[in-house]
Design a protein around this motif. Structure first.
Motif, PDB file in Angstrom:
ATOM      1  N   ARG A  99      51.203  47.370  45.761  1.00 35.26           N
ATOM      2  CA  ARG A  99      50.269  48.347  46.331  1.00 35.26           C
ATOM      3  C   ARG A  99      50.289  48.359  47.855  1.00 35.26           C
ATOM      4  NH1 ARG A  99      47.600  51.356  48.640  1.00 35.26           N
ATOM      5  NH2 ARG A  99      45.521  52.214  48.179  1.00 35.26           N
ATOM      6  N   GLY A 100      50.655  47.205  48.459  1.00 28.88           N
ATOM      7  CA  GLY A 100      50.668  47.124  49.910  1.00 28.88           C
ATOM      8  C   GLY A 100      49.295  46.938  50.523  1.00 28.88           C
ATOM      9  N   SER A 101      48.347  46.423  49.748  1.00 28.82           N
ATOM     10  CA  SER A 101      46.984  46.225  50.254  1.00 28.82           C
ATOM     11  C   SER A 101      46.381  44.990  49.619  1.00 28.82           C
ATOM     12  CB  SER A 101      46.111  47.439  49.961  1.00 28.82           C
ATOM     13  OG  SER A 101      44.760  47.188  50.315  1.00 28.82           O
ATOM     14  N   ARG A 102      45.577  44.264  50.412  1.00 23.51           N
ATOM     15  CA  ARG A 102      44.870  43.091  49.900  1.00 23.51           C
ATOM     16  C   ARG A 102      43.424  43.413  49.564  1.00 23.51           C
ATOM     17  NH1 ARG A 102      46.627  39.785  54.959  1.00 23.51           N
ATOM     18  NH2 ARG A 102      44.385  39.386  55.056  1.00 23.51           N
ATOM     19  N   LEU A 103      42.972  44.641  49.800  1.00 21.43           N
ATOM     20  CA  LEU A 103      41.577  45.004  49.593  1.00 21.43           C
ATOM     21  C   LEU A 103      41.304  45.287  48.118  1.00 21.43           C
ATOM     22  CD1 LEU A 103      40.925  47.339  52.658  1.00 21.43           C
ATOM     23  CD2 LEU A 103      40.399  44.908  52.423  1.00 21.43           C
ATOM     24  N   ILE A 104      40.247  44.706  47.601  1.00 20.94           N
ATOM     25  CA  ILE A 104      39.883  44.889  46.198  1.00 20.94           C
ATOM     26  C   ILE A 104      39.599  46.357  45.896  1.00 20.94           C
ATOM     27  CG2 ILE A 104      38.168  44.275  44.445  1.00 20.94           C
ATOM     28  CD1 ILE A 104      37.815  41.600  45.906  1.00 20.94           C
ATOM     29  N   ALA A 105      38.980  47.032  46.850  1.00 15.91           N
ATOM     30  CA  ALA A 105      38.580  48.422  46.637  1.00 15.91           C
ATOM     31  C   ALA A 105      39.763  49.367  46.471  1.00 15.91           C
ATOM     32  CB  ALA A 105      37.711  48.889  47.798  1.00 15.91           C
ATOM     33  N   TYR A 110      32.433  35.668  40.548  1.00 14.69           N
ATOM     34  CA  TYR A 110      33.457  36.245  41.445  1.00 14.69           C
ATOM     35  C   TYR A 110      34.766  36.523  40.720  1.00 14.69           C
ATOM     36  CZ  TYR A 110      35.059  31.343  42.345  1.00 14.69           C
ATOM     37  OH  TYR A 110      35.515  30.048  42.247  1.00 14.69           O
ATOM     38  N   VAL A 111      35.102  35.751  39.707  1.00 20.07           N
ATOM     39  CA  VAL A 111      36.351  36.007  38.981  1.00 20.07           C
ATOM     40  C   VAL A 111      36.239  37.270  38.128  1.00 20.07           C
ATOM     41  CG1 VAL A 111      37.843  35.169  37.134  1.00 20.07           C
ATOM     42  CG2 VAL A 111      37.181  33.642  38.991  1.00 20.07           C
ATOM     43  N   LEU A 112      35.155  37.387  37.375  1.00 23.26           N
ATOM     44  CA  LEU A 112      35.017  38.537  36.486  1.00 23.26           C
ATOM     45  C   LEU A 112      34.818  39.835  37.250  1.00 23.26           C
ATOM     46  CD1 LEU A 112      32.846  36.923  33.664  1.00 23.26           C
ATOM     47  CD2 LEU A 112      35.317  37.316  33.700  1.00 23.26           C
ATOM     48  N   VAL A 113      34.078  39.778  38.360  1.00 19.74           N
ATOM     49  CA  VAL A 113      33.916  40.981  39.185  1.00 19.74           C
ATOM     50  C   VAL A 113      35.253  41.384  39.794  1.00 19.74           C
ATOM     51  CG1 VAL A 113      32.869  41.876  41.296  1.00 19.74           C
ATOM     52  CG2 VAL A 113      31.464  40.634  39.637  1.00 19.74           C
ATOM     53  N   LEU A 114      36.030  40.400  40.250  1.00 12.11           N
ATOM     54  CA  LEU A 114      37.365  40.704  40.790  1.00 12.11           C
ATOM     55  C   LEU A 114      38.221  41.394  39.741  1.00 12.11           C
ATOM     56  CD1 LEU A 114      39.679  40.410  42.885  1.00 12.11           C
ATOM     57  CD2 LEU A 114      40.101  38.130  41.924  1.00 12.11           C
ATOM     58  N   TYR A 115      38.241  40.860  38.532  1.00 10.35           N
ATOM     59  CA  TYR A 115      39.058  41.465  37.482  1.00 10.35           C
ATOM     60  C   TYR A 115      38.557  42.865  37.146  1.00 10.35           C
ATOM     61  CZ  TYR A 115      41.668  42.155  33.204  1.00 10.35           C
ATOM     62  OH  TYR A 115      42.518  42.669  32.257  1.00 10.35           O
ATOM     63  N   GLN A 116      37.248  43.016  37.039  1.00 16.05           N
ATOM     64  CA  GLN A 116      36.693  44.331  36.686  1.00 16.05           C
ATOM     65  C   GLN A 116      37.061  45.386  37.715  1.00 16.05           C
ATOM     66  OE1 GLN A 116      32.486  44.736  37.191  1.00 16.05           O
ATOM     67  NE2 GLN A 116      32.273  46.162  35.485  1.00 16.05           N
ATOM     68  N   ARG A 117      36.962  45.049  38.991  1.00 17.90           N
ATOM     69  CA  ARG A 117      37.188  46.043  40.047  1.00 17.90           C
ATOM     70  C   ARG A 117      38.655  46.376  40.241  1.00 17.90           C
ATOM     71  NH1 ARG A 117      32.901  43.941  44.710  1.00 17.90           N
ATOM     72  NH2 ARG A 117      30.986  44.490  43.562  1.00 17.90           N
TER      73      ARG A 117
END
Length: 549
Positions: free
Chosen positions: A387-393, A456-463
């Protein structure tokens, strides 16, 4: 003369670094394969160490080597491994081939940007990785304090260049801003660790001066100093022992890192490439926690007990602080970095709980954290490179277009939150059991870190992985063969050690028992009497009605 297995295990990656750096500039592919070959050879040697190690031998160190070095200052080339060191050497040797495979193309942008340069980025990148491996391995093997100190400090230099010269280039920032951030992160890493090392150097000199005064001849030998303390020939004044302990512990706490000396880690991991981030947190940082067990506790047992209340409080703060900051992160790699700070809090807590369960769990945690963090960070690196991005969003719906990538990301994340059935659960459980038996209040507070980890793990995966597919990830390819070769064995190890940790615990536990005896600590007895104690007690109730009365 026996075969010098420990020396060869450290020398092979060092020789590989030199050979890889010497490959001609036009032979980039050859340099990669050569580095991988040397790393696999080191893995074979580490496996031979494991096979030859006898956990029931009763010896403090095995496969020992001892040679005179700087005789006028009592410095010797002394190597040896116990159960703790041998499993950490195996972890290091296991992870480096995956780091090399995962970073197979990480130096390619530098080659493309400056094809006419005389320096060789690809050769330099892989040579530095092998050099770090060599220095970490010999740090685990060294039983001479001065020898350990040399490589403990020297490994900072190749890591500095890996972060500053070969850092992550994913993102929307300009090249100038990206280079400035890499440079800042690399310098901060170097300065923090150099400061810790300078304080340790003063303590090393002080230890030599004390041994020279009381033993007649100064020595840096760990075994000689421990034996001299045990038989009463070397007695440290309380103030002296505490000062020396603090000098050693400060350097190890920076390297670990332990809160509040942790602030270099998020920047270094965030600005490094994913494979280098794994090298830092899964390999290099383990030297700090390992050294607490080998040097702080064994050289300064009374000072270790004196400092324990403060250290366990700092560990619990680190657990909660790292987890809370991970929850708030918008950057994938910085989230994993703060999660690692929380995990290192658990490791240090287990070490200084001063129980066999705590220290055994802490050592096992070092291994399991290395595997789980490597799995999660490397898959995150594959995701970011696409993706070329480190941002979760910037992500969403990845599991619909790259299900294997999403699945391996989930397993790595679940291991990070210590899900039962995966390797970190066993080690975290042992740390908490060992802590509860001596510090029940702190054990209760530390368990909050598990809840926050799930968040933090589950929110990261969800987003990132669920929801509507974002346009930017719609054509994202799934994991390729090379990437599956990297991630697959790590996932398999997480599953295997999650249900059957006995191969490691059988090696670790005897070494932990010896460390506990040297610190003169025993496991606390349970406060609740067992059934036989109650039945044999005078005037014990004979039935439930009488008990109720």
């Amino acid at each position: 003369m026996s075969f010098p297995l420990l020396t060869v295990t450290a020398a092979v990656p060092a020789a590989g670094a030199v050979a890889t750096a010497a490959v001609p500039a036009a032979r980039r592919a050859a340099a990669k394969w050569l580095a991988l070959a040397f790393s696999l050879a080191t893995l074979v040697l580490a496996a031979v160490q494991l096979a030859r190690f006898d956990p029931d031998s009763g010896k403090a160190f095995q496969l020992t080597e001892s040679h005179a070095w700087i005789t006028s200052f009592g410095v010797r080339y002394d190597l040896g491994v116990d159960g703790i060191a041998v499993v950490l050497i195996a972890l290091t040797a296991l992870l480096v081939p995956f780091v090399i495979l995962a970073g197979w193309h990480d130096a390619d942008p530098l080659e493309a940007a400056a094809p006419d340069r005389r320096w060789r980025p690809t050769q330099g990148f892989f040579a530095l990785i092998l050099l770090v491996e060599a220095m970490v391995v010999i740090s685990f093997e060294a039983t001479d304090v001065f020898l350990f100190y040399i490589f403990f400090e020297a490994m900072l230099i190749p890591v500095y260049f890996l972060v500053g010269g070969f850092g992550d280039r994913a993102g929307t920032r300009s090249e100038e801003e990206t280079a400035a951030r890499r440079s800042y992160a690399a310098v901060k890493f170097l300065l923090y660790n150099l400061a810790g090392g300078l304080i340790m150097m003063a303590a090393v000199i002080g230890l030599y001066a004390v041994t020279a005064h009381q033993l007649g001849t100064g020595t840096f030998s760990l075994t000689e100093i421990v034996q001299a303390r045990a038989d009463g020939r070397l007695q440290l004044a309380t103030v002296t022992e505490r000062a020396l302990f603090l000098g050693f512990f400060f350097a190890f706490a920076v390297k670990a890192p332990l809160w509040p000396l942790h602030t270099w880690l998020p920047g270094a991991m965030g600005e490094a490439t994913a494979p280098v981030a794994v090298l830092i947190t899964a390999v290099v940082d383990k030297v700090g926690t390992f050294a607490m067990l080998r040097f702080c506790l064994q050289l300064f047992p009374e000072a270790s007990k004196w400092a324990t209340p403060v250290i366990v409080v700092l560990s619990v703060i680190g657990i909660l602080y790292g987890a809370l900051l991970a929850v708030a992160q918008k950057d994938i790699k910085r989230l994993i970095a703060y999660a690692s700070i929380s995990h290192f809090g658990f490791i240090v807590l287990g070490i200084f709980a001063m129980t066999t369960q705590g220290q055994g769990g802490a050592t096992l945690y070092m291994v399991n954290h290395g595997i789980s963090t490597a799995a999660l960070m490397l898959v995150a690196g594959f995701l970011i490179s696409r993706r070329g991005s480190r941002l979760i969003a910037d992500y969403g719906g990845v599991q619909k277009v790259a299900p294997v990538l999403a699945g391996t990301f989930m397993v790595g994340g679940l291991a990070t939150l210590s899900l039962p059935g995966l390797a970190p659960f066993v080690s975290e459980f042992l740390v908490l059991v060992g802590t509860f038996s001596r510090y029940p209040a702190l054990g209760i507070v530390a368990t909050l870190g598990i809840v926050l980890a799930a968040l933090y793990v589950l929110v990261l995966y969800q987003r990132t992985m669920t929801g509507p597919v974002k346009e930017e990830v719609r054509g994202m390819p799934d994991l390729r063969v090379r990437e599956l070769v990297v991630v697959g064995p790590l996932i398999a190890l997480l599953l295997f050690l999650g249900v059957y940790p006995k191969p490691l615990t059988e090696i670790i536990d005897p070494a932990v028992g010896r460390t506990m005896s040297q610190v003169h600590r025993t496991d606390p007895k349970p406060d609740v009497p067992n059934a036989s104690d109650v039945s044999n007690a005078p005037n014990a109730p004979t039935n439930d009605v009488e008990a109720a009365k």
